[in-house]
Design a protein around this motif. Structure first.
Motif, PDB file in Angstrom:
ATOM      1  N   ARG A 184     -64.988 -51.165-116.087  1.00 14.80           N
ATOM      2  CA  ARG A 184     -65.360 -51.550-114.734  1.00 14.80           C
ATOM      3  C   ARG A 184     -66.688 -51.092-114.570  1.00 14.80           C
ATOM      4  O   ARG A 184     -67.598 -51.252-113.990  1.00 14.80           O
ATOM      5  N   ILE A 185     -66.842 -49.373-114.753  1.00 17.64           N
ATOM      6  CA  ILE A 185     -67.963 -48.793-114.518  1.00 17.64           C
ATOM      7  C   ILE A 185     -69.337 -49.405-115.439  1.00 17.64           C
ATOM      8  O   ILE A 185     -70.337 -49.319-115.094  1.00 17.64           O
ATOM      9  N   PHE A 186     -68.705 -49.834-116.552  1.00 19.42           N
ATOM     10  CA  PHE A 186     -69.874 -50.491-117.451  1.00 19.42           C
ATOM     11  C   PHE A 186     -70.571 -51.632-116.680  1.00 19.42           C
ATOM     12  O   PHE A 186     -71.856 -52.017-117.068  1.00 19.42           O
ATOM     13  N   TYR A 187     -69.732 -52.446-115.797  1.00 18.07           N
ATOM     14  CA  TYR A 187     -70.121 -53.433-115.122  1.00 18.07           C
ATOM     15  C   TYR A 187     -70.387 -52.913-113.806  1.00 18.07           C
ATOM     16  O   TYR A 187     -70.535 -53.878-112.745  1.00 18.07           O
ATOM     17  N   ARG A 188     -70.896 -51.861-113.630  1.00 17.68           N
ATOM     18  CA  ARG A 188     -71.536 -51.291-112.490  1.00 17.68           C
ATOM     19  C   ARG A 188     -70.465 -51.125-111.229  1.00 17.68           C
ATOM     20  O   ARG A 188     -70.964 -51.496-109.906  1.00 17.68           O
ATOM     21  N   GLN A 189     -69.214 -50.902-111.178  1.00 17.65           N
ATOM     22  CA  GLN A 189     -68.082 -50.867-110.621  1.00 17.65           C
ATOM     23  C   GLN A 189     -67.869 -49.314-110.192  1.00 17.65           C
ATOM     24  O   GLN A 189     -68.184 -48.647-111.084  1.00 17.65           O
ATOM     25  N   GLU A 190     -67.556 -49.045-109.063  1.00 17.87           N
ATOM     26  CA  GLU A 190     -67.168 -47.564-108.725  1.00 17.87           C
ATOM     27  C   GLU A 190     -65.901 -47.433-109.321  1.00 17.87           C
ATOM     28  O   GLU A 190     -64.919 -47.995-109.771  1.00 17.87           O
ATOM     29  N   SER A 191     -65.819 -46.210-109.956  1.00 20.09           N
ATOM     30  CA  SER A 191     -64.646 -45.636-110.755  1.00 20.09           C
ATOM     31  C   SER A 191     -63.573 -45.474-109.694  1.00 20.09           C
ATOM     32  O   SER A 191     -63.641 -44.998-108.664  1.00 20.09           O
ATOM     33  N   ASP A 192     -62.352 -45.994-110.190  1.00 22.77           N
ATOM     34  CA  ASP A 192     -61.242 -46.149-109.498  1.00 22.77           C
ATOM     35  C   ASP A 192     -59.967 -46.422-110.435  1.00 22.77           C
ATOM     36  O   ASP A 192     -59.199 -47.270-110.411  1.00 22.77           O
ATOM     37  N   LEU A 193     -59.731 -45.137-110.712  1.00 26.02           N
ATOM     38  CA  LEU A 193     -58.816 -45.139-112.024  1.00 26.02           C
ATOM     39  C   LEU A 193     -57.333 -45.629-111.205  1.00 26.02           C
ATOM     40  O   LEU A 193     -56.616 -46.619-111.970  1.00 26.02           O
ATOM     41  N   ALA A 194     -56.972 -45.313-110.137  1.00 32.79           N
ATOM     42  CA  ALA A 194     -55.767 -45.430-109.596  1.00 32.79           C
ATOM     43  C   ALA A 194     -55.566 -46.958-109.120  1.00 32.79           C
ATOM     44  O   ALA A 194     -54.434 -47.598-109.606  1.00 32.79           O
ATOM     45  N   ARG A 195     -56.644 -47.645-108.644  1.00 31.59           N
ATOM     46  CA  ARG A 195     -56.476 -48.898-108.168  1.00 31.59           C
ATOM     47  C   ARG A 195     -56.264 -49.873-109.669  1.00 31.59           C
ATOM     48  O   ARG A 195     -55.572 -50.961-110.019  1.00 31.59           O
ATOM     49  N   GLY A 196     -57.294 -49.478-110.615  1.00 33.69           N
ATOM     50  CA  GLY A 196     -57.373 -50.108-111.962  1.00 33.69           C
ATOM     51  C   GLY A 196     -55.788 -50.023-112.669  1.00 33.69           C
ATOM     52  O   GLY A 196     -55.555 -51.035-113.316  1.00 33.69           O
TER      53      GLY A 196
END
Length: 148
Positions: A24-36
């Protein structure tokens, strides 16, 4: 290089979620390990996707996530190759190709007619990789999205 590919299960949730977060970070999304992690867990619990992990030296270093679709002209199941990611430290070693090959094998195992995918026009790596793996570019269709 020795690698192993396995179908992910709940016991692989931590490793899968970490890779999914990096994807997701690769696709310019904010890091959100818990939601992911919650997202991946829900997909697994509800049998809504199939995920394959690639391991090198016992460490998960990449994944592919497939969603079931149905093709209206072939009147068969097909798979959407939604997500494909290999950790940057392990790229260039054929692991993406191995994950795609495993996805093609999954089509055979599940009686599906094939795989489809979309990627950003700016994804230079993917746009070179997919044709090399036998995917054909479909310039005849427009893809639209509706978001609420």
């Amino acid at each position: 290089m020795n690698y192993r590919i396995k179908k992910a299960s709940l016991e692989d949730l931590e490793a899968t979620a970490e890779l999914f977060n990096q994807y997701r970070i690769f696709y310019r999304q904010e890091s959100d390990l818990a939601r992911g992690k919650a997202f991946i867990r829900e997909r697994m619990l509800n049998s809504e996707s199939d995920i394959f992990l690639v391991f090198v030296d016992g460490k998960a270093v990449g994944f592919v996530q497939l969603y079931k679709l149905f093709h209206y002209t072939k009147l068969q199941k097909q798979w959407l190759l939604s997500d494909l990611f290999v950790h940057p430290d392990y790229r260039g070693r054929g692991l993406s190709v191995a994950l795609i090959d495993r996805s093609k094998q999954w089509c055979e195992e599940t009686g599906a007619c094939g795989l489809m995918l979309e990627t950003e026009k700016t994804n230079d790596i993917g746009n070179q990789l997919y044709p090399r793996c036998g995917f054909e570019y479909d310039g005849a269709h427009n893809y639209y999205h509706w978001w609420k």
